[in-house]
Design a protein around this motif. Sequence first.
Motif, PDB file in Angstrom:
ATOM      1  N   ASN A 192      -0.662   7.668   1.394  1.00  0.00           N
ATOM      2  CA  ASN A 192      -1.380   7.297   2.610  1.00  0.00           C
ATOM      3  C   ASN A 192      -2.184   6.020   2.444  1.00  0.00           C
ATOM      4  O   ASN A 192      -2.964   5.876   1.502  1.00  0.00           O
ATOM      5  CB  ASN A 192      -2.297   8.434   3.050  1.00  0.00           C
ATOM      6  CG  ASN A 192      -1.534   9.718   3.316  1.00  0.00           C
ATOM      7  OD1 ASN A 192      -1.856  10.758   2.762  1.00  0.00           O
ATOM      8  ND2 ASN A 192      -0.524   9.651   4.152  1.00  0.00           N
ATOM      9  N   ASN A 247      -6.819  16.103   1.967  1.00  0.00           N
ATOM     10  CA  ASN A 247      -6.462  15.319   0.782  1.00  0.00           C
ATOM     11  C   ASN A 247      -7.616  15.164  -0.209  1.00  0.00           C
ATOM     12  O   ASN A 247      -8.393  16.079  -0.420  1.00  0.00           O
ATOM     13  CB  ASN A 247      -5.879  13.972   1.197  1.00  0.00           C
ATOM     14  CG  ASN A 247      -4.360  14.032   1.346  1.00  0.00           C
ATOM     15  OD1 ASN A 247      -3.767  15.101   1.363  1.00  0.00           O
ATOM     16  ND2 ASN A 247      -3.725  12.880   1.444  1.00  0.00           N
ATOM     17  N   CYS A 249      -6.670   3.332   1.189  1.00  0.00           N
ATOM     18  CA  CYS A 249      -6.351   4.635   1.774  1.00  0.00           C
ATOM     19  C   CYS A 249      -7.051   4.884   3.101  1.00  0.00           C
ATOM     20  O   CYS A 249      -8.262   4.726   3.226  1.00  0.00           O
ATOM     21  CB  CYS A 249      -6.752   5.742   0.789  1.00  0.00           C
ATOM     22  SG  CYS A 249      -6.614   7.392   1.485  1.00  0.00           S
ATOM     23  N   ASP A 250      -6.280   5.246   4.089  1.00  0.00           N
ATOM     24  CA  ASP A 250      -6.720   6.165   5.138  1.00  0.00           C
ATOM     25  C   ASP A 250      -5.473   6.863   5.669  1.00  0.00           C
ATOM     26  O   ASP A 250      -4.385   6.714   5.094  1.00  0.00           O
ATOM     27  CB  ASP A 250      -7.600   5.504   6.214  1.00  0.00           C
ATOM     28  CG  ASP A 250      -6.907   4.506   7.114  1.00  0.00           C
ATOM     29  OD1 ASP A 250      -5.705   4.643   7.374  1.00  0.00           O
ATOM     30  OD2 ASP A 250      -7.594   3.570   7.590  1.00  0.00           O
ATOM     31  N   HIS A 251      -5.611   7.640   6.730  1.00  0.00           N
ATOM     32  CA  HIS A 251      -4.498   8.490   7.160  1.00  0.00           C
ATOM     33  C   HIS A 251      -3.859   8.023   8.463  1.00  0.00           C
ATOM     34  O   HIS A 251      -3.162   8.795   9.138  1.00  0.00           O
ATOM     35  CB  HIS A 251      -4.981   9.943   7.303  1.00  0.00           C
ATOM     36  CG  HIS A 251      -5.497  10.511   6.015  1.00  0.00           C
ATOM     37  ND1 HIS A 251      -6.425  11.531   5.951  1.00  0.00           N
ATOM     38  CD2 HIS A 251      -5.225  10.185   4.714  1.00  0.00           C
ATOM     39  CE1 HIS A 251      -6.692  11.821   4.693  1.00  0.00           C
ATOM     40  NE2 HIS A 251      -5.991  11.011   3.924  1.00  0.00           N
ATOM     41  N   ASP A 303      -3.299  10.549  -1.249  1.00  0.00           N
ATOM     42  CA  ASP A 303      -4.128   9.400  -0.889  1.00  0.00           C
ATOM     43  C   ASP A 303      -3.816   8.188  -1.764  1.00  0.00           C
ATOM     44  O   ASP A 303      -3.747   8.287  -2.995  1.00  0.00           O
ATOM     45  CB  ASP A 303      -5.609   9.762  -1.007  1.00  0.00           C
ATOM     46  CG  ASP A 303      -6.095  10.548   0.198  1.00  0.00           C
ATOM     47  OD1 ASP A 303      -5.369  10.623   1.205  1.00  0.00           O
ATOM     48  OD2 ASP A 303      -7.219  11.089   0.133  1.00  0.00           O
ATOM     49  N   ASN A 313       2.132  14.263   1.325  1.00  0.00           N
ATOM     50  CA  ASN A 313       1.113  13.215   1.392  1.00  0.00           C
ATOM     51  C   ASN A 313       0.173  13.233   0.189  1.00  0.00           C
ATOM     52  O   ASN A 313      -0.203  14.296  -0.302  1.00  0.00           O
ATOM     53  CB  ASN A 313       0.272  13.405   2.659  1.00  0.00           C
ATOM     54  CG  ASN A 313       1.062  13.150   3.921  1.00  0.00           C
ATOM     55  OD1 ASN A 313       1.104  12.032   4.417  1.00  0.00           O
ATOM     56  ND2 ASN A 313       1.695  14.185   4.437  1.00  0.00           N
ATOM     57  N   PHE A 346      -0.125  18.219   2.700  1.00  0.00           N
ATOM     58  CA  PHE A 346      -1.148  17.333   2.148  1.00  0.00           C
ATOM     59  C   PHE A 346      -1.608  17.821   0.776  1.00  0.00           C
ATOM     60  O   PHE A 346      -1.613  19.023   0.498  1.00  0.00           O
ATOM     61  CB  PHE A 346      -2.339  17.242   3.104  1.00  0.00           C
ATOM     62  CG  PHE A 346      -2.065  16.364   4.302  1.00  0.00           C
ATOM     63  CD1 PHE A 346      -2.523  15.064   4.339  1.00  0.00           C
ATOM     64  CD2 PHE A 346      -1.314  16.836   5.363  1.00  0.00           C
ATOM     65  CE1 PHE A 346      -2.256  14.239   5.429  1.00  0.00           C
ATOM     66  CE2 PHE A 346      -1.035  16.032   6.459  1.00  0.00           C
ATOM     67  CZ  PHE A 346      -1.508  14.726   6.483  1.00  0.00           C
ATOM     68  N   ASP A 356     -12.218  13.144   9.881  1.00  0.00           N
ATOM     69  CA  ASP A 356     -10.936  12.462  10.002  1.00  0.00           C
ATOM     70  C   ASP A 356     -10.969  11.130   9.282  1.00  0.00           C
ATOM     71  O   ASP A 356     -11.942  10.371   9.410  1.00  0.00           O
ATOM     72  CB  ASP A 356     -10.604  12.197  11.479  1.00  0.00           C
ATOM     73  CG  ASP A 356      -9.930  13.366  12.165  1.00  0.00           C
ATOM     74  OD1 ASP A 356      -8.704  13.397  12.192  1.00  0.00           O
ATOM     75  OD2 ASP A 356     -10.653  14.247  12.674  1.00  0.00           O
ATOM     76  N   ARG A 357      -9.869  10.813   8.586  1.00  0.00           N
ATOM     77  CA  ARG A 357      -9.752   9.500   7.942  1.00  0.00           C
ATOM     78  C   ARG A 357      -8.827   8.601   8.762  1.00  0.00           C
ATOM     79  O   ARG A 357      -8.139   7.722   8.243  1.00  0.00           O
ATOM     80  CB  ARG A 357      -9.237   9.659   6.505  1.00  0.00           C
ATOM     81  CG  ARG A 357      -9.607   8.474   5.625  1.00  0.00           C
ATOM     82  CD  ARG A 357      -9.505   8.753   4.137  1.00  0.00           C
ATOM     83  NE  ARG A 357     -10.257   7.753   3.392  1.00  0.00           N
ATOM     84  CZ  ARG A 357     -10.687   7.908   2.148  1.00  0.00           C
ATOM     85  NH1 ARG A 357     -10.441   9.028   1.496  1.00  0.00           N
ATOM     86  NH2 ARG A 357     -11.363   6.943   1.547  1.00  0.00           N
ATOM     87  N   SER A 358      -8.769   8.846  10.038  1.00  0.00           N
ATOM     88  CA  SER A 358      -8.019   7.991  10.962  1.00  0.00           C
ATOM     89  C   SER A 358      -8.604   8.208  12.346  1.00  0.00           C
ATOM     90  O   SER A 358      -9.372   9.150  12.570  1.00  0.00           O
ATOM     91  CB  SER A 358      -6.525   8.347  10.954  1.00  0.00           C
ATOM     92  OG  SER A 358      -6.329   9.671  11.400  1.00  0.00           O
TER      93      SER A 358
END
Length: 389
Positions: A108, A270, A119-121, A168, A166, A136, A320-322
């Motif tokens: 990711n 993750n 990294c992010d998603h 990271d 997935n 994940f 959330d990473r997105s």
Amino acid sequence: MGVKKAITGAQAAAEAMRQINPDVVVAYPITPQTPIVEQFAKYVADGIVDTEMVPVESEHSAMSAAVGAETAGARAMSATSSQGLALMWEVVAATPGLRLPIVMSLVNRALSAPINIHCDHSDVMGVTTVGWIQIFSENAQEVYENTLLAIRVAEDKRIQLPAMVNQDGFITSHAVEPVEIFDDALVRKFVGVRSLDRALLDVEHPRSVGPLVLPDYYFEFKRAQEEAMSKVFEVYREVGTELSAITGKQYPFFETYRTDDAEAVVVVLNSAAGTAKAAVDAVRAQGKKVGMLKPILFRPFPYTEVRDALRHVPVVGVLDRSMDFGAYAPVYSEFRNALWELDKRPSMQSYIYGLGGRDIMTTEIEAVFEELLSGELDPEHQRYIGLRG
């Protein structure tokens, strides 16, 4: 028991691929996925695997070649990240409809613009709707085991759908940690060989692949695809039980950490789940009851099980990473949907963190817990962790 090796998450994915020994691996390197296909190429060059390795000129071609190989009856695998996934989107979207159980490692990484290699998603969350199984991984050990799990789930005759595993970017893919690699013979017996009952080269049972389907039958194809996805839960459990006999581990749809009596729970995917566990322990040491839930199987999404796991929790924060611009964040949306059916729903708060690889600290998650426990929430608006003022 297996053998402990000090390897990265990328090498852990390559180790699983070595044991799977796929017929075809299609490679186009992109940061931070490159070490996966680089390591696997060494296995091919050294004659350790029997794989035909196909280097191509783009990620779009990589997935196209994997589709061709899988359609012919080969067991095919690939790997990508970020813009690579975006470039192959056309073929990624076609693969589930063709019912091809390709397994792909997805490392990711943020989507541009502006360009960012960390990294992010945002890459994986851009393809949640096209029909891939999505798993994940918190760490390199999970990367290794989830890849073995994914190949069996994807290829099961009841499923026949592709799967993404997935991890990271850099945080997992390039960090060295101890990984237990289980016995080659046991693992190879577990993964078996791909059934040829759907192979285009099975001349005794001719079939069409990828025909034009007009309004008369397209709807039925998609309904059959959804029916296969709904069976993933059952197959995932069965395959996880088999893998447990080798590893001694459990393979749930999600992991809970200290949630039984929790008054506040955070949800995180993750690698940041490890940071969240440390934050849970720190806040627990202060006498406050908090916990964490880490999604593992994200597609299909286990709504019923999530609802049961969190029905007793007063407040839930989803990290959330997105982002989903103009809408609720992707993971938050799923948990909001899951909990909506409860008569007494937990209060919820959406948080965005770590975009473009920005670190998240235990102290920041501890602050999230303090906010959740205070009741000072704004469920209609997302909040940002570590954002410059």
